[in-house]
Motif scaffolding. Sequence first.
Motif, PDB file in Angstrom:
ATOM      1  N   LEU A  22       2.593  47.034  17.995  1.00  0.00           N
ATOM      2  CA  LEU A  22       3.878  48.051  18.368  1.00  0.00           C
ATOM      3  C   LEU A  22       3.816  48.732  19.630  1.00  0.00           C
ATOM      4  O   LEU A  22       4.672  48.636  20.501  1.00  0.00           O
ATOM      5  N   ILE A  23       2.688  49.460  20.058  1.00  0.00           N
ATOM      6  CA  ILE A  23       2.239  49.920  21.350  1.00  0.00           C
ATOM      7  C   ILE A  23       2.448  49.243  22.374  1.00  0.00           C
ATOM      8  O   ILE A  23       3.265  49.302  23.541  1.00  0.00           O
ATOM      9  N   VAL A  24       1.801  48.069  22.402  1.00  0.00           N
ATOM     10  CA  VAL A  24       1.982  46.897  23.424  1.00  0.00           C
ATOM     11  C   VAL A  24       3.275  46.265  23.598  1.00  0.00           C
ATOM     12  O   VAL A  24       3.963  46.345  24.636  1.00  0.00           O
ATOM     13  N   GLY A  25       3.839  45.972  22.551  1.00  0.00           N
ATOM     14  CA  GLY A  25       5.389  45.391  22.305  1.00  0.00           C
ATOM     15  C   GLY A  25       6.163  46.408  23.206  1.00  0.00           C
ATOM     16  O   GLY A  25       6.902  46.095  23.975  1.00  0.00           O
ATOM     17  N   ARG A  26       6.210  47.876  22.905  1.00  0.00           N
ATOM     18  CA  ARG A  26       7.024  48.889  23.287  1.00  0.00           C
ATOM     19  C   ARG A  26       6.751  48.714  24.913  1.00  0.00           C
ATOM     20  O   ARG A  26       7.911  49.018  25.815  1.00  0.00           O
ATOM     21  N   ALA A  27       5.642  48.769  25.439  1.00  0.00           N
ATOM     22  CA  ALA A  27       5.269  48.883  26.794  1.00  0.00           C
ATOM     23  C   ALA A  27       5.952  47.654  27.363  1.00  0.00           C
ATOM     24  O   ALA A  27       6.533  47.702  28.664  1.00  0.00           O
ATOM     25  N   GLU A  39       3.193  50.862  35.633  1.00  0.00           N
ATOM     26  CA  GLU A  39       2.350  52.039  35.528  1.00  0.00           C
ATOM     27  C   GLU A  39       2.545  53.093  34.750  1.00  0.00           C
ATOM     28  O   GLU A  39       1.595  53.390  33.828  1.00  0.00           O
ATOM     29  N   GLU A  40       3.984  53.366  34.583  1.00  0.00           N
ATOM     30  CA  GLU A  40       4.354  54.294  33.410  1.00  0.00           C
ATOM     31  C   GLU A  40       4.173  53.632  31.955  1.00  0.00           C
ATOM     32  O   GLU A  40       3.699  54.398  31.341  1.00  0.00           O
ATOM     33  N   ALA A  41       4.483  52.333  31.676  1.00  0.00           N
ATOM     34  CA  ALA A  41       4.312  51.470  30.521  1.00  0.00           C
ATOM     35  C   ALA A  41       2.818  51.785  30.088  1.00  0.00           C
ATOM     36  O   ALA A  41       2.373  51.981  29.080  1.00  0.00           O
ATOM     37  N   ILE A  42       1.877  51.379  31.138  1.00  0.00           N
ATOM     38  CA  ILE A  42       0.224  51.481  30.822  1.00  0.00           C
ATOM     39  C   ILE A  42      -0.106  53.033  30.267  1.00  0.00           C
ATOM     40  O   ILE A  42      -0.696  53.072  29.392  1.00  0.00           O
ATOM     41  N   LEU A  43       0.513  53.975  31.240  1.00  0.00           N
ATOM     42  CA  LEU A  43       0.049  55.155  30.994  1.00  0.00           C
ATOM     43  C   LEU A  43       0.727  55.789  29.597  1.00  0.00           C
ATOM     44  O   LEU A  43       0.026  56.410  28.659  1.00  0.00           O
ATOM     45  N   HIS A  44       1.671  55.370  29.098  1.00  0.00           N
ATOM     46  CA  HIS A  44       2.649  55.661  27.795  1.00  0.00           C
ATOM     47  C   HIS A  44       1.806  54.922  26.657  1.00  0.00           C
ATOM     48  O   HIS A  44       1.379  55.674  25.819  1.00  0.00           O
ATOM     49  N   ALA A  45       1.360  53.944  26.938  1.00  0.00           N
ATOM     50  CA  ALA A  45       0.599  52.927  25.932  1.00  0.00           C
ATOM     51  C   ALA A  45      -0.801  53.718  25.771  1.00  0.00           C
ATOM     52  O   ALA A  45      -1.331  53.742  24.540  1.00  0.00           O
ATOM     53  N   ALA A  46      -1.404  53.883  26.774  1.00  0.00           N
ATOM     54  CA  ALA A  46      -2.820  54.548  26.601  1.00  0.00           C
ATOM     55  C   ALA A  46      -2.764  55.851  26.075  1.00  0.00           C
ATOM     56  O   ALA A  46      -3.619  56.164  25.286  1.00  0.00           O
ATOM     57  N   VAL A  47      -1.747  56.630  26.226  1.00  0.00           N
ATOM     58  CA  VAL A  47      -1.878  57.882  25.608  1.00  0.00           C
ATOM     59  C   VAL A  47      -1.661  57.972  24.125  1.00  0.00           C
ATOM     60  O   VAL A  47      -2.159  58.208  23.392  1.00  0.00           O
TER      61      VAL A  47
END
Length: 50
Positions: A22-27, A39-47
Amino acid sequence: MTPDSQMPSPPFPSTDNAVLGLIVGRAIESVGSGEATVEEAILHAAVHGW
């Protein structure tokens, strides 16, 4: 690396983990739609994966 500082085995959830999917799919969706930069998607997924 000392035994006390080693990462747990395995250090990451299984690749078929539903929450990870789900996290990766949303990114991926957010980058594809232009909602976020890579970059924003990676940060969001990491958090959220923390």
